[in-house]
Motif scaffolding. Structure first.
Motif, PDB file in Angstrom:
ATOM      1  N   MET A  21       0.844  -1.191   0.000  1.00 10.09           N
ATOM      2  CA  MET A  21       0.000   0.000   0.000  1.00 10.09           C
ATOM      3  C   MET A  21       0.890   1.255   0.000  1.00 10.09           C
ATOM      4  SD  MET A  21      -2.887  -1.257   2.769  1.00 10.09           S
ATOM      5  CE  MET A  21      -3.978   0.144   2.487  1.00 10.09           C
ATOM      6  N   SER A  22       0.596   2.257  -0.881  1.00 11.73           N
ATOM      7  CA  SER A  22      -0.544   2.382  -1.756  1.00 11.73           C
ATOM      8  C   SER A  22      -0.103   2.412  -3.232  1.00 11.73           C
ATOM      9  CB  SER A  22      -1.290   3.674  -1.447  1.00 11.73           C
ATOM     10  OG  SER A  22      -2.021   3.587  -0.253  1.00 11.73           O
ATOM     11  N   ASP A  23       0.670   1.404  -3.617  1.00 13.62           N
ATOM     12  CA  ASP A  23       1.083   1.248  -5.013  1.00 13.62           C
ATOM     13  C   ASP A  23      -0.030   0.492  -5.737  1.00 13.62           C
ATOM     14  OD1 ASP A  23       2.367   0.956  -7.417  1.00 13.62           O
ATOM     15  OD2 ASP A  23       3.969  -0.339  -6.660  1.00 13.62           O
ATOM     16  N   LEU A  24      -1.116   1.209  -6.004  1.00 12.34           N
ATOM     17  CA  LEU A  24      -2.340   0.601  -6.515  1.00 12.34           C
ATOM     18  C   LEU A  24      -2.218   0.277  -8.001  1.00 12.34           C
ATOM     19  CD1 LEU A  24      -5.250  -0.149  -5.637  1.00 12.34           C
ATOM     20  CD2 LEU A  24      -5.941   2.132  -6.412  1.00 12.34           C
ATOM     21  N   PRO A  26      -4.099  -1.350 -11.715  1.00  7.96           N
ATOM     22  CA  PRO A  26      -5.401  -1.204 -12.384  1.00  7.96           C
ATOM     23  C   PRO A  26      -6.452  -2.217 -11.940  1.00  7.96           C
ATOM     24  CG  PRO A  26      -3.625  -0.954 -13.968  1.00  7.96           C
ATOM     25  CD  PRO A  26      -2.985  -1.391 -12.683  1.00  7.96           C
ATOM     26  N   ASP A  27      -6.016  -3.403 -11.500  1.00 10.38           N
ATOM     27  CA  ASP A  27      -6.987  -4.421 -11.081  1.00 10.38           C
ATOM     28  C   ASP A  27      -7.420  -4.261  -9.628  1.00 10.38           C
ATOM     29  OD1 ASP A  27      -4.759  -5.224  -9.692  1.00 10.38           O
ATOM     30  OD2 ASP A  27      -4.670  -7.250 -10.542  1.00 10.38           O
ATOM     31  N   GLY A  28      -6.942  -3.195  -8.958  1.00  7.00           N
ATOM     32  CA  GLY A  28      -7.318  -2.949  -7.574  1.00  7.00           C
ATOM     33  C   GLY A  28      -6.392  -3.562  -6.547  1.00  7.00           C
ATOM     34  N   SER A  29      -5.401  -4.314  -6.983  1.00  8.01           N
ATOM     35  CA  SER A  29      -4.434  -4.910  -6.065  1.00  8.01           C
ATOM     36  C   SER A  29      -3.293  -3.926  -5.809  1.00  8.01           C
ATOM     37  CB  SER A  29      -3.879  -6.211  -6.648  1.00  8.01           C
ATOM     38  OG  SER A  29      -3.119  -5.941  -7.823  1.00  8.01           O
ATOM     39  N   TYR A  30      -2.480  -4.246  -4.807  1.00 10.12           N
ATOM     40  CA  TYR A  30      -1.305  -3.438  -4.512  1.00 10.12           C
ATOM     41  C   TYR A  30      -0.048  -4.205  -4.924  1.00 10.12           C
ATOM     42  CZ  TYR A  30      -4.300  -0.376  -1.765  1.00 10.12           C
ATOM     43  OH  TYR A  30      -5.281   0.492  -1.367  1.00 10.12           O
ATOM     44  N   ARG A  31       0.893  -3.478  -5.503  1.00  9.56           N
ATOM     45  CA  ARG A  31       2.172  -4.076  -5.901  1.00  9.56           C
ATOM     46  C   ARG A  31       3.183  -3.829  -4.784  1.00  9.56           C
ATOM     47  NH1 ARG A  31       4.727  -1.851 -11.349  1.00  9.56           N
ATOM     48  NH2 ARG A  31       4.549   0.041 -10.085  1.00  9.56           N
ATOM     49  N   GLY A  32       3.895  -2.732  -4.811  1.00  8.69           N
ATOM     50  CA  GLY A  32       4.784  -2.376  -3.717  1.00  8.69           C
ATOM     51  C   GLY A  32       6.219  -2.819  -3.905  1.00  8.69           C
ATOM     52  N   GLN A 166       6.313  15.007   1.316  1.00  9.37           N
ATOM     53  CA  GLN A 166       4.885  14.681   1.310  1.00  9.37           C
ATOM     54  C   GLN A 166       4.403  14.184  -0.042  1.00  9.37           C
ATOM     55  OE1 GLN A 166       2.654  17.951   2.961  1.00  9.37           O
ATOM     56  NE2 GLN A 166       3.712  17.875   4.927  1.00  9.37           N
ATOM     57  N   ARG A 167       5.105  14.533  -1.116  1.00  7.47           N
ATOM     58  CA  ARG A 167       4.706  14.078  -2.449  1.00  7.47           C
ATOM     59  C   ARG A 167       4.971  12.593  -2.656  1.00  7.47           C
ATOM     60  NH1 ARG A 167       8.055  18.325  -5.825  1.00  7.47           N
ATOM     61  NH2 ARG A 167       9.400  18.053  -3.988  1.00  7.47           N
ATOM     62  N   MET A 168       5.744  11.987  -1.778  1.00  3.78           N
ATOM     63  CA  MET A 168       6.012  10.552  -1.856  1.00  3.78           C
ATOM     64  C   MET A 168       4.930   9.726  -1.162  1.00  3.78           C
ATOM     65  SD  MET A 168       8.696   9.500  -3.494  1.00  3.78           S
ATOM     66  CE  MET A 168      10.303  10.005  -4.107  1.00  3.78           C
ATOM     67  N   TRP A 169       3.933  10.409  -0.603  1.00  2.00           N
ATOM     68  CA  TRP A 169       2.932   9.718   0.201  1.00  2.00           C
ATOM     69  C   TRP A 169       1.547   9.848  -0.417  1.00  2.00           C
ATOM     70  CZ3 TRP A 169       4.353   6.898   4.505  1.00  2.00           C
ATOM     71  CH2 TRP A 169       5.718   6.991   4.823  1.00  2.00           C
ATOM     72  N   ASP A 170       0.773   8.791  -0.278  1.00  6.09           N
ATOM     73  CA  ASP A 170      -0.587   8.762  -0.793  1.00  6.09           C
ATOM     74  C   ASP A 170      -1.463   9.749  -0.018  1.00  6.09           C
ATOM     75  OD1 ASP A 170      -2.562   7.566  -2.529  1.00  6.09           O
ATOM     76  OD2 ASP A 170      -3.386   6.578  -0.760  1.00  6.09           O
ATOM     77  N   VAL A 171      -2.675   9.967  -0.505  1.00  2.20           N
ATOM     78  CA  VAL A 171      -3.579  10.917   0.144  1.00  2.20           C
ATOM     79  C   VAL A 171      -3.967  10.478   1.550  1.00  2.20           C
ATOM     80  CG1 VAL A 171      -4.511  11.859  -1.998  1.00  2.20           C
ATOM     81  CG2 VAL A 171      -5.549   9.811  -1.004  1.00  2.20           C
ATOM     82  N   ASP A 172      -3.787   9.191   1.885  1.00  4.95           N
ATOM     83  CA  ASP A 172      -4.098   8.747   3.247  1.00  4.95           C
ATOM     84  C   ASP A 172      -3.003   9.124   4.241  1.00  4.95           C
ATOM     85  OD1 ASP A 172      -2.033   6.940   2.786  1.00  4.95           O
ATOM     86  OD2 ASP A 172      -3.280   5.150   3.031  1.00  4.95           O
ATOM     87  N   ALA A 178       3.462   4.914  -5.591  1.00  7.76           N
ATOM     88  CA  ALA A 178       4.213   3.997  -6.448  1.00  7.76           C
ATOM     89  C   ALA A 178       5.676   4.425  -6.549  1.00  7.76           C
ATOM     90  CB  ALA A 178       3.571   3.940  -7.833  1.00  7.76           C
ATOM     91  N   GLU A 179       5.927   5.726  -6.666  1.00  9.09           N
ATOM     92  CA  GLU A 179       7.307   6.206  -6.756  1.00  9.09           C
ATOM     93  C   GLU A 179       8.063   5.927  -5.469  1.00  9.09           C
ATOM     94  OE1 GLU A 179      10.871   8.110  -7.998  1.00  9.09           O
ATOM     95  OE2 GLU A 179       9.212   7.089  -9.015  1.00  9.09           O
ATOM     96  N   GLY A 180       7.409   6.099  -4.341  1.00  8.16           N
ATOM     97  CA  GLY A 180       8.056   5.780  -3.075  1.00  8.16           C
ATOM     98  C   GLY A 180       8.437   4.316  -2.989  1.00  8.16           C
ATOM     99  N   HIS A 181       7.532   3.436  -3.381  1.00 10.90           N
ATOM    100  CA  HIS A 181       7.826   2.003  -3.349  1.00 10.90           C
ATOM    101  C   HIS A 181       8.951   1.647  -4.322  1.00 10.90           C
ATOM    102  CE1 HIS A 181       4.909   0.182  -0.603  1.00 10.90           C
ATOM    103  NE2 HIS A 181       4.063   1.127  -0.977  1.00 10.90           N
ATOM    104  N   ARG A 182       8.970   2.284  -5.465  1.00 11.16           N
ATOM    105  CA  ARG A 182      10.031   2.013  -6.432  1.00 11.16           C
ATOM    106  C   ARG A 182      11.396   2.354  -5.839  1.00 11.16           C
ATOM    107  NH1 ARG A 182      12.952   4.340 -10.236  1.00 11.16           N
ATOM    108  NH2 ARG A 182      12.215   6.433  -9.720  1.00 11.16           N
ATOM    109  N   ARG A 183      11.452   3.444  -5.100  1.00  6.80           N
ATOM    110  CA  ARG A 183      12.716   3.840  -4.485  1.00  6.80           C
ATOM    111  C   ARG A 183      13.109   2.900  -3.349  1.00  6.80           C
ATOM    112  NH1 ARG A 183      14.422   9.907  -5.135  1.00  6.80           N
ATOM    113  NH2 ARG A 183      13.123  10.572  -6.893  1.00  6.80           N
ATOM    114  N   VAL A 184      12.135   2.429  -2.594  1.00  6.93           N
ATOM    115  CA  VAL A 184      12.445   1.467  -1.538  1.00  6.93           C
ATOM    116  C   VAL A 184      13.012   0.183  -2.142  1.00  6.93           C
ATOM    117  CG1 VAL A 184      11.460   0.014   0.278  1.00  6.93           C
ATOM    118  CG2 VAL A 184      10.761   2.412   0.083  1.00  6.93           C
TER     119      VAL A 184
END
Length: 259
Positions: A21-24, A26-32, A166-172, A178-184
């Protein structure tokens, strides 16, 4: 640590951060980050296997009870353990108990794998972060201590300024984009001894800060859609992960869905 080691299997243990979460998608699943890392490791090794036992909302006690023994039994080459941060965000948190449970988890996982990886989790800059920073830093200090004693690697995401942006974080305001997860994923990749493909710590370009009115609208939307329900779950003893199965419960060959 074996530099550029040819790892054949990977098990991820943790909470929503490791679930993706929250690397959403298209099918509604999370990648990360864990899925991204598994895809890169699989590209290097034929027959690479991957399991992700993480479930959103889990406290460190639940991770120990529900995931650690399962992960240890899989005897994977690499195991990542990220947990305890949800505990520090609770109004009342017994840090002594958190430390004891982390030690139990690390003690079980270390002999079961070639390389255990721990993390100093990132946090979104803002007032919530400042309120809980002392607990977080206490947790991360103990992570460092455990790693030194058990030969685990530590990925210092907390120390990367870009992941506080803050731009690395979802609205929650709780989960990376997704960019944050890519960097992790890149950070863990490099920590495992692989050649860097990019500078995951590189700062984002400067941006014009939204005006006061726009920030207040965002704050109200956040409170209504995310903060209120989160507080409600805390008050009633519920979790967003109640009844939810592990993301990828078996250690099976991994095929990147993007390939």
């Amino acid at each position: 640590m074996e530099m550029n080691a040819n790892y054949t299997s990977f098990v991820a243990v943790g909470d929503s951060f490791t679930e993706g979460m929250s690397d959403l998608q298209p099918d509604g699943s999370y990648r990360g980050w864990a899925d991204l890392l598994a895809g890169r490791m699989a590209a290097r090794t034929e027959g690479f296997r991957y399991a992700n036992l993480a479930v959103r909302g889990k406290l460190i006690g639940q991770i120990v009870d529900e995931q650690v023994d399962v992960a240890a039994s899989m005897r994977a080459d690499v195991v990542t353990l990220v947990g305890g941060l949800n505990d520090t965000l609770r109004p009342r948190c017994d840090m002594g108990r958190v430390r004891g449970l982390l030690e139990e988890a690390v003690g079980k996982l270390t002999p079961s794998c070639r390389q255990l990886v721990l993390m100093r989790s990132p946090g979104r800059n803002g007032p919530v972060m400042e309120r809980f920073r002392p607990r977080m830093e206490e947790l991360f200090g103990y992570v460092d201590e455990l790693a030194a004693r058990h030969g685990a690697l530590v990925v210092d995401l907390y120390g990367a300024d870009v992941l506080g942006d803050q731009r690395m974080w979802d609205v929650d305001r709780l989960h990376l984009t997704a960019e944050g997860h890519r960097r992790v994923a890149e950070a863990v990749w490099q920590t495992l001894g692989h050649d860097a493909e990019e500078d995951w710590r590189a700062l984002l370009p400067s941006a014009v800060r939204p005006g006061w009115a726009a920030r207040r609208v965002g704050d109200l939307r956040f409170a209504r859609q995310y903060l209120g329900p989160w507080i409600g779950r805390r008050l009633t003893g519920r979790s967003s992960g109640d009844g939810r199965p592990a993301k990828r419960p078996e250690l099976l060959p991994y095929v990147d869905p993007r390939s």
